[in-house]
Design an enzyme around this catalytic site. Structure first.
Site, mmCIF file in Angstrom:
data_model
loop_
_atom_site.group_PDB
_atom_site.id
_atom_site.type_symbol
_atom_site.label_atom_id
_atom_site.label_comp_id
_atom_site.label_asym_id
_atom_site.label_seq_id
_atom_site.Cartn_x
_atom_site.Cartn_y
_atom_site.Cartn_z
ATOM 1 N N ASN A 236 -0.078 0.483 6.088
ATOM 2 C CA ASN A 236 0.704 -0.713 5.301
ATOM 3 C C ASN A 236 1.033 -1.528 6.036
ATOM 4 O O ASN A 236 1.850 -1.368 6.883
ATOM 5 C CB ASN A 236 1.692 0.376 4.328
ATOM 6 N N GLY A 237 0.877 -2.855 5.741
ATOM 7 C CA GLY A 237 1.386 -4.075 6.453
ATOM 8 C C GLY A 237 0.262 -4.866 6.931
ATOM 9 O O GLY A 237 -0.833 -4.900 6.203
ATOM 10 N N TRP B 278 -3.507 -2.127 -1.449
ATOM 11 C CA TRP B 278 -3.529 -3.521 -2.051
ATOM 12 C C TRP B 278 -4.109 -4.391 -0.854
ATOM 13 O O TRP B 278 -3.470 -4.672 0.223
ATOM 14 C CB TRP B 278 -2.160 -3.693 -2.316
ATOM 15 N N LYS C 46 6.023 -12.893 -17.503
ATOM 16 C CA LYS C 46 5.484 -11.660 -18.056
ATOM 17 C C LYS C 46 4.166 -11.731 -18.855
ATOM 18 O O LYS C 46 3.412 -11.129 -18.563
ATOM 19 C CB LYS C 46 6.300 -11.140 -19.092
ATOM 20 N N GLU D 103 10.905 -16.173 -16.913
ATOM 21 C CA GLU D 103 10.594 -14.901 -16.997
ATOM 22 C C GLU D 103 9.480 -14.586 -18.000
ATOM 23 O O GLU D 103 8.601 -13.628 -17.836
ATOM 24 C CB GLU D 103 11.953 -13.803 -17.017
ATOM 25 N N HIS E 126 8.789 -35.466 -19.553
ATOM 26 C CA HIS E 126 8.443 -35.966 -18.345
ATOM 27 C C HIS E 126 7.068 -35.449 -17.933
ATOM 28 O O HIS E 126 6.761 -35.582 -16.663
ATOM 29 C CB HIS E 126 9.631 -35.494 -17.591
ATOM 30 N N CYS F 63 0.866 -1.154 0.155
ATOM 31 C CA CYS F 63 -0.107 -0.001 -0.042
ATOM 32 C C CYS F 63 1.012 1.191 -0.156
ATOM 33 O O CYS F 63 1.883 1.207 0.153
ATOM 34 C CB CYS F 63 -0.867 -0.224 1.266
ATOM 35 N N GLU G 19 1.236 -12.431 -16.197
ATOM 36 C CA GLU G 19 0.997 -11.278 -15.293
ATOM 37 C C GLU G 19 0.197 -10.379 -15.852
ATOM 38 O O GLU G 19 -0.810 -9.532 -15.293
ATOM 39 C CB GLU G 19 2.073 -11.233 -14.517
ATOM 40 N N ARG H 221 1.870 1.100 -6.123
ATOM 41 C CA ARG H 221 2.198 -0.232 -4.858
ATOM 42 C C ARG H 221 0.839 -0.800 -4.703
ATOM 43 O O ARG H 221 1.060 -1.730 -3.836
ATOM 44 C CB ARG H 221 2.462 0.653 -3.629
ATOM 45 N N LYS I 55 3.378 -3.579 -7.241
ATOM 46 C CA LYS I 55 4.624 -3.219 -7.550
ATOM 47 C C LYS I 55 5.722 -3.593 -6.621
ATOM 48 O O LYS I 55 6.755 -4.201 -6.689
ATOM 49 C CB LYS I 55 4.846 -2.014 -8.152
#
Ligand code: G6P
Length: 610
Positions: A104-105, A74, A487, A483, A506, A2, A490, A27, A605
């Site tokens: 925040n937390g 968030w 990308k 990666e 496999h 947040c 997300e 954020r 982020k």
């Protein structure tokens, strides 16, 4: 996660608070809100839309005040709904709100505190853990907010950064932090709080970084800080140059696109004007540390973790030092065997990721004192905590999906590889010179790959109608495949998985049909022929291949096999170049699907909660 902003001034602080929120929106963006002390009352506006909407609402209602706090959320406890949006009030059940608070937390003992406060008569309006703190402060309040906050935080377990103000004390904002970032911005007869100095750019460049356990009393011309024991402490005031230019989109449609195209500059800046490799690039005393250590432990999350995985291939093959790469949130809680002769390397764009910081502290607590960070934010907790550091110069990254931070991390990690190899006597001067030359040529090489965008856009249109994709790579390109898959998932919400191509048979081969696009990274390296066999296994099952092939691989297009030609093989630095088209593929697939590219759903982020 947040974002928090707070202000006490002699002017209307709402524009400063909203500007700060816009800069912090990356954020978390589930909801946002602002509260001010106005006409003797606490007033607030909250929205489950973006800050721009909140700004319109605030203009319509002419919300204004000299003291205030604001928040972008968030969601952790409670759905993204207006009643869960911060700021939270307490005291309204007595007829008038007295305390306003943003947080925040995560408060781990919120259930227990909630029961206690309910028994004391408090009525909760939200499902958040935050509201507990507002009521607790109100409960403990007797004419001094600073004292009440100090008493309240002693009862909290978990992580928090908070900003609070009180109806009875109109020119005061109190902040506190434990495990989540919080800075003070000092002005002339006005002072500010924020979870990131970026929020205060243009308002003040005089920044104090609060430490865990600090509680701060902000008044018009006073900043008073006490530590967890209640003792007054002086924290240094830093002059921080904050680049706000990053907030301008320029000709680009999204920040992510802008940041992808900034990579030649970002990588060039990260290399600065390095004339030669020396351990001191990583800080004073690096030579002694590099000489002492005989293994490397890399700790990181998300995209930064994939940078670490790539670095393992480099460090083991060039510097011949064994490397372990761990997901920070796993490492911090598992029993591992500590070795004091380990170089602990954290990789982080933000330098504030809670799990990575906690993993670092865990390693330190196990007696591993040789710490180094590759980080994009010089003033971050990670840089302050680690003995050695290398700053990537990506500039502010706004898009939630990391792009330029990743390639600059790889650049920094390759420099680290060379410095370690030099100290350990594993490379000679000619090799060093050749690697440096290749590094310096990277910006030009990346520019050439960016020119492939039109071809990649054509592929992206085909991906847009799919719901699944596989990414294959081998060796040091396997983390790049991971990666690339991250990308794509997300930002386009297409389910994507990456496999080392040799592992296909496999299990994942069972998923391959003509509906499954299989993205393949095909550099011309010693594994190329093996990879070609893996590609045939896919074709034989009707899978459609989308191959990024180095020019000298002799892979040509045929039905079911689409090929985009990359430049000649770039040796050890090839993973950096092969990252670029995967970023563009994800970006354009997401655009074609119409998603919110820069702010993908449910993500944030900077993950400052566990
Ligand atoms: C979040 C971001 C990712 C990032 C990860 C680690 O998940 O969305 O882009 O890779 O956190 O962040 P850090 O700042 O430590 O690199």
């Amino acid at each position: 996660m947040c974002g928090i902003v707070g202000a006490v001034a002699q002017r209307n602080v709402v524009p400063v608070l909203l500007e700060g929120l816009k800069r912090l929106e990356y954020r978390g963006y589930d909801s946002c809100g602002v509260a001010v002390h106005a006409d003797g009352d606490l007033q607030r506006a909250r929205s489950t839309h973006r800050v721009a909407e909140l700004e319109r609402e605030v203009q319509d209602t002419a919300l204004a005040g000299f003291t205030g706090i604001a928040h972008t959320r968030w969601a952790t406890h409670g759905a993204p709904a207006t009643h869960n949006a911060h700021p939270h009030f307490s005291g309204q059940s007595r007829g008038k709100a007295r305390i306003a608070l943003v947080h925040n937390g995560i408060i781990e003992n919120h259930d227990e505190l909630r029961e206690e406060l309910e028994a004391a008569g408090y009525v909760f309006e939200s499902q958040t853990d935050t509201e507990v703190i507002a009521h607790l402060i109100d409960h403990l309040y007797s004419a001094d907010l600073f004292e009440a906050v100090q008493a309240a935080v002693r009862r909290l377990e978990g992580a928090y950064a908070i900003a609070v103000f009180c109806q009875d004390e109109p020119h005061r904002v109190v902040g506190a932090r434990q495990g989540s970032p919080l800075v003070v911005g000092c002005g002339q007869n006005e002072n500010f709080l924020a979870s990131d100095a970026l929020a205060l750019a243009g308002t003040t460049d005089q920044i104090i970084y609060l430490e865990d356990g600090d509680v701060v009393d902000l008044q018009l011309s006073r900043v008073w800080i006490v530590d967890a024991q209640g003792n007054e402490v002086k924290r240094e005031v830093h002059t921080v140059q904050i680049h706000t230019g990053a907030a301008e989109l320029g000709p680009y449609r999204h920040y992510m696109q802008k940041e992808i195209f900034e990579q030649p500059r970002a990588v060039g800046d990260t290399l600065q004007d390095i004339q030669s490799i020396t351990p001191e690039l990583f800080g004073d005393g690096a030579y002694d540390v590099f000489k002492t250590i005989d293994r490397v432990l890399i700790l990181a999350c998300g995209t930064s973790y994939y940078a670490g995985m790539t670095a393992r291939y480099w460090i083991e093959s060039v510097a011949k030092i064994p490397v372990n790469v761990e997901i920070a949130s796993e490492y911090r809680y598992r029993d591992s065997v500590p070795d004091p002769r380990t170089l602990v390397v954290t990789i982080s764009q933000s330098g504030e990721t809670a799990d990575t910081l906690a993993a670092l502290k865990h390693a330190q607590s196990q007696g591993m004192e040789h710490t180094l960070t590759i980080c994009n934010v010089g003033t971050s907790a990670m840089v302050r905590e680690c003995k050695l550091s290398y700053l990537t110069r990506a500039g502010v990254e706004i898009g939630v999906a990391s792009t330029k931070a990743f390639t600059t991390q790889l650049t920094g990690l390759f420099l680290l590889t060379l410095a370690l190899a030099q100290v350990k006597g594993r490379i000679n001067e000619t090799q060093e010179h050749d690697y440096l030359k290749a590094l310096r040529h990277l910006p030009v090489a990346i520019t050439a790959v960016l020119a492939l965008e039109p071809q990649i856009m054509a592929w992206a249109d085909r991906f847009a109608s799919k719901e699944n994709a596989l990414f294959l790579g081998r060796g040091m390109h396997y983390p790049i495949a991971m990666e690339g898959a991250l990308k794509l998932k997300e930002i386009s919400y297409i389910h994507a998985e990456a496999y080392p191509a040799g592992e296909l048979k496999h299990g994942p081969l069972a998923l391959v049909t003509d509906q499954m696009p299989v993205v393949t990274i095909a550099p011309r390296d010693e594994l190329l022929e093996k990879l070609k066999s893996n590609m045939q296994e896919v074709r034989a099952r009707g899978g459609e291949l989308y191959v990024f092939a180095d020019a000298d691989t002799r892979i040509t297009a045929s039905p079911g096999m689409h090929v985009i030609r990359m430049p000649e093989n770039y040796g050890k630095l090839s993973p950096i170049l092969h990252t670029i088209p995967l970023q563009l593929l994800a970006y354009h697939a997401a655009c074609a699907r119409g998603t919110d590219v820069d702010k993908p759903r449910n993500l944030a982020k900077s993950v400052t909660v566990e």
